[in-house]
Structures are given as structure tokens and as C-alpha cells.
Design a protein around this motif. Structure first.
Motif, PDB file in Angstrom:
ATOM      1  N   GLU A  90     -16.871  -5.118  29.987  1.00 52.28           N
ATOM      2  CA  GLU A  90     -16.537  -4.093  28.994  1.00 52.28           C
ATOM      3  C   GLU A  90     -17.588  -3.988  27.884  1.00 52.28           C
ATOM      4  O   GLU A  90     -17.529  -3.078  27.067  1.00 52.28           O
ATOM      5  N   ILE A  91     -18.532  -4.929  27.866  1.00 54.53           N
ATOM      6  CA  ILE A  91     -19.545  -4.954  26.818  1.00 54.53           C
ATOM      7  C   ILE A  91     -20.847  -4.388  27.371  1.00 54.53           C
ATOM      8  O   ILE A  91     -21.368  -4.859  28.381  1.00 54.53           O
ATOM      9  N   ASN A  92     -21.329  -3.357  26.697  1.00 57.14           N
ATOM     10  CA  ASN A  92     -22.584  -2.723  27.098  1.00 57.14           C
ATOM     11  C   ASN A  92     -23.445  -2.585  25.847  1.00 57.14           C
ATOM     12  O   ASN A  92     -23.186  -1.723  24.997  1.00 57.14           O
ATOM     13  N   GLY A  93     -24.438  -3.456  25.722  1.00 57.51           N
ATOM     14  CA  GLY A  93     -25.264  -3.446  24.522  1.00 57.51           C
ATOM     15  C   GLY A  93     -24.438  -3.804  23.312  1.00 57.51           C
ATOM     16  O   GLY A  93     -23.824  -4.862  23.260  1.00 57.51           O
ATOM     17  N   SER A  94     -24.390  -2.908  22.337  1.00 57.61           N
ATOM     18  CA  SER A  94     -23.625  -3.176  21.114  1.00 57.61           C
ATOM     19  C   SER A  94     -22.318  -2.383  21.072  1.00 57.61           C
ATOM     20  O   SER A  94     -21.807  -2.076  19.994  1.00 57.61           O
ATOM     21  N   THR A  95     -21.778  -2.071  22.248  1.00 59.34           N
ATOM     22  CA  THR A  95     -20.497  -1.356  22.335  1.00 59.34           C
ATOM     23  C   THR A  95     -19.558  -2.087  23.281  1.00 59.34           C
ATOM     24  O   THR A  95     -19.935  -2.502  24.371  1.00 59.34           O
ATOM     25  N   TRP A  96     -18.331  -2.236  22.838  1.00 62.40           N
ATOM     26  CA  TRP A  96     -17.266  -2.803  23.659  1.00 62.40           C
ATOM     27  C   TRP A  96     -16.314  -1.652  23.977  1.00 62.40           C
ATOM     28  O   TRP A  96     -15.774  -1.018  23.079  1.00 62.40           O
ATOM     29  N   THR A  97     -16.116  -1.369  25.258  1.00 62.79           N
ATOM     30  CA  THR A  97     -15.220  -0.294  25.673  1.00 62.79           C
ATOM     31  C   THR A  97     -13.940  -0.906  26.234  1.00 62.79           C
ATOM     32  O   THR A  97     -13.963  -1.573  27.263  1.00 62.79           O
ATOM     33  N   ILE A  98     -12.842  -0.660  25.527  1.00 58.99           N
ATOM     34  CA  ILE A  98     -11.544  -1.156  25.969  1.00 58.99           C
ATOM     35  C   ILE A  98     -10.944  -0.082  26.869  1.00 58.99           C
ATOM     36  O   ILE A  98     -10.693   1.042  26.426  1.00 58.99           O
ATOM     37  N   PRO A  99     -10.701  -0.402  28.159  1.00 55.76           N
ATOM     38  CA  PRO A  99     -10.153   0.610  29.074  1.00 55.76           C
ATOM     39  C   PRO A  99      -8.744   1.031  28.671  1.00 55.76           C
ATOM     40  O   PRO A  99      -7.974   0.244  28.126  1.00 55.76           O
ATOM     41  N   ALA A 100      -8.418   2.274  28.954  1.00 55.35           N
ATOM     42  CA  ALA A 100      -7.101   2.812  28.611  1.00 55.35           C
ATOM     43  C   ALA A 100      -5.975   1.974  29.219  1.00 55.35           C
ATOM     44  O   ALA A 100      -4.962   1.730  28.576  1.00 55.35           O
ATOM     45  N   MET A 121     -10.616  -9.250  26.491  1.00 53.76           N
ATOM     46  CA  MET A 121     -11.978  -8.745  26.636  1.00 53.76           C
ATOM     47  C   MET A 121     -12.622  -9.297  27.904  1.00 53.76           C
ATOM     48  O   MET A 121     -12.589 -10.491  28.169  1.00 53.76           O
ATOM     49  N   HIS A 122     -13.200  -8.402  28.672  1.00 54.61           N
ATOM     50  CA  HIS A 122     -13.887  -8.764  29.916  1.00 54.61           C
ATOM     51  C   HIS A 122     -15.378  -8.543  29.703  1.00 54.61           C
ATOM     52  O   HIS A 122     -15.770  -7.586  29.028  1.00 54.61           O
ATOM     53  N   VAL A 123     -16.199  -9.396  30.266  1.00 57.27           N
ATOM     54  CA  VAL A 123     -17.650  -9.270  30.054  1.00 57.27           C
ATOM     55  C   VAL A 123     -18.174  -7.909  30.519  1.00 57.27           C
ATOM     56  O   VAL A 123     -19.138  -7.395  29.954  1.00 57.27           O
ATOM     57  N   SER A 136     -13.469 -15.650  35.986  1.00 53.59           N
ATOM     58  CA  SER A 136     -12.839 -14.368  36.269  1.00 53.59           C
ATOM     59  C   SER A 136     -13.511 -13.210  35.554  1.00 53.59           C
ATOM     60  O   SER A 136     -13.284 -12.063  35.897  1.00 53.59           O
ATOM     61  N   GLY A 137     -14.304 -13.493  34.542  1.00 52.73           N
ATOM     62  CA  GLY A 137     -14.932 -12.433  33.773  1.00 52.73           C
ATOM     63  C   GLY A 137     -14.310 -12.236  32.410  1.00 52.73           C
ATOM     64  O   GLY A 137     -14.878 -11.549  31.570  1.00 52.73           O
ATOM     65  N   TYR A 138     -13.115 -12.807  32.179  1.00 56.14           N
ATOM     66  CA  TYR A 138     -12.526 -12.730  30.841  1.00 56.14           C
ATOM     67  C   TYR A 138     -13.374 -13.582  29.912  1.00 56.14           C
ATOM     68  O   TYR A 138     -13.711 -14.721  30.228  1.00 56.14           O
ATOM     69  N   LEU A 139     -13.696 -13.038  28.767  1.00 57.92           N
ATOM     70  CA  LEU A 139     -14.500 -13.786  27.812  1.00 57.92           C
ATOM     71  C   LEU A 139     -13.694 -14.930  27.200  1.00 57.92           C
ATOM     72  O   LEU A 139     -14.234 -16.000  26.932  1.00 57.92           O
ATOM     73  N   PHE A 140     -12.398 -14.709  27.013  1.00 52.71           N
ATOM     74  CA  PHE A 140     -11.523 -15.718  26.417  1.00 52.71           C
ATOM     75  C   PHE A 140     -10.556 -16.245  27.465  1.00 52.71           C
ATOM     76  O   PHE A 140      -9.349 -16.119  27.347  1.00 52.71           O
TER      77      PHE A 140
END
Length: 170
Positions: free
Chosen positions: A52-62, A48-50, A103-107
Motif C-alpha cells: 500500500e506504500i508507494n513512495g511518500s503515499t500510503w493508499t488505504i484500499p476501500a 497497513m500492508h507494504v 504476509s506483507g503486513y507491516l505490523f
């Protein structure tokens, strides 16, 4: 691989109550909790990258989905948002000790890279006694992926329509 291991209520309760006392890194605990409550694949979650989170939605790229080539939008409940905020706080705390920028990775386990599913699995193995992890035949101890399986099984137990449950876990 056919998976059939599902955590029972006692195991979930034990994990939730004992994770902080099991010598698990806070980011590991948060990642495992998010796998359980979102039902997403551990590798997708730990990547998960920061951005990818927009409000209450996490969008995992293809391009980052481990099993499919589709974009997947994950609605985030208030608990998931609280856990993500806690992960950001922990990540910021850790970044103060590093010379390289985040790097922007949350973990982020090391500068520039996220923790892996294998790392989560090793952490669970080390923490098995304090987490009171049961050995269930024929599967043995639970793994990070069984948290996903448990979530999906829970959706069925609550009579969520199968097609909705499958959409939820992607």
C-alpha cells in the motif's frame, strides 16, 4: 461515540520520551506514533500492508477502511517514512525467528495477521505508569484513537481549514 479526550503537550512529550522504556514492543510504539502523526484510525494503520506504500503515499484500499468505503491516500511526511522504515527493519528481524514467510503486513503480530487496535489499547494500559498517562474526567486514560483525535485537534490549533483537516484524517 463522542470523543473528547485529547492528549496535552506533556502527555505527548512523555509518550515520545518514555515509550522505549515502557516495555512496549517496538512495532507497537511505531504504530502508535504513526496514528499520532498521520491521524489515521488505529485499525486502518495496523492493517497497513507494504504493497500500500508507494513512495511518500500510503493508499488505504476501500475494502479495508473501517468506517467508509472509499480509497484514502495518505501523504507521508519524512518522519512517517522513517517510522515505516524502522517498522520494516523490526519486521525483518522478527521474521528471522519464524518458520512461516512474511504476509506483507507491516505490523504483523503473528504470521498472516496484523496487530489489532485492542492489542494497542492493552499495551497502553500496561505501560500507563512509565508513560505518565493522566486520568482525565470523564474519559479516563487515553486510547489509541485519542492519538487520532489529538492530531485532528492539533490541525485546528494550527488553523488548518476544517475541510482540509477532515480530508487529512480521512
Amino acid at each position: 461515540v463522542q470523543r473528547g479526550r485529547v492528549l496535552d503537550d506533556d502527555e505527548i512529550r512523555s509518550f515520545c520520551n518514555n515509550a522505549d522504556n515502557a516495555s512496549l514492543h517496538p512495532l507497537t510504539v511505531i504504530a502508535l506514533c504513526l496514528v499520532l502523526i498521520t491521524g489515521q484510525r488505529p485499525d486502518d494503520l495496523t492493517g497497513m500492508h507494504v504493497d500500500e506504500i508507494n513512495g511518500s503515499t500510503w493508499t488505504i484500499p476501500a475494502a479495508r477502511r473501517s468506517k467508509s468505503n472509499n480509497v484514502h491516500c495518505v501523504p507521508l511526511c519524512s518522519l512517517a517514512l522513517q517510522l515505516i522504515a524502522a517498522a520494516k527493519t523490526e519486521k525483518d528481524r522478527l521474521s528471522n525467528r519464524r518458520s512461516k514467510p512474511q504476509s506483507g503486513y507491516l505490523f504483523e503480530a503473528r504470521p498472516g495477521g496484523p496487530i489489532s487496535n485492542a492489542t494497542l489499547g492493552k499495551a497502553i494500559s500496561r505501560a500507563a505508569p512509565p508513560l505518565e498517562i493522566k486520568h482525565v474526567e470523564p474519559w479516563g486514560r487515553w486510547t489509541p484513537h485519542e492519538l487520532r483525535t489529538t492530531m485532528r485537534t492539533g490541525l485546528s490549533a494550527y488553523r488548518i481549514a476544517p475541510h482540509i483537516a477532515e480530508l487529512a484524517i480521512g
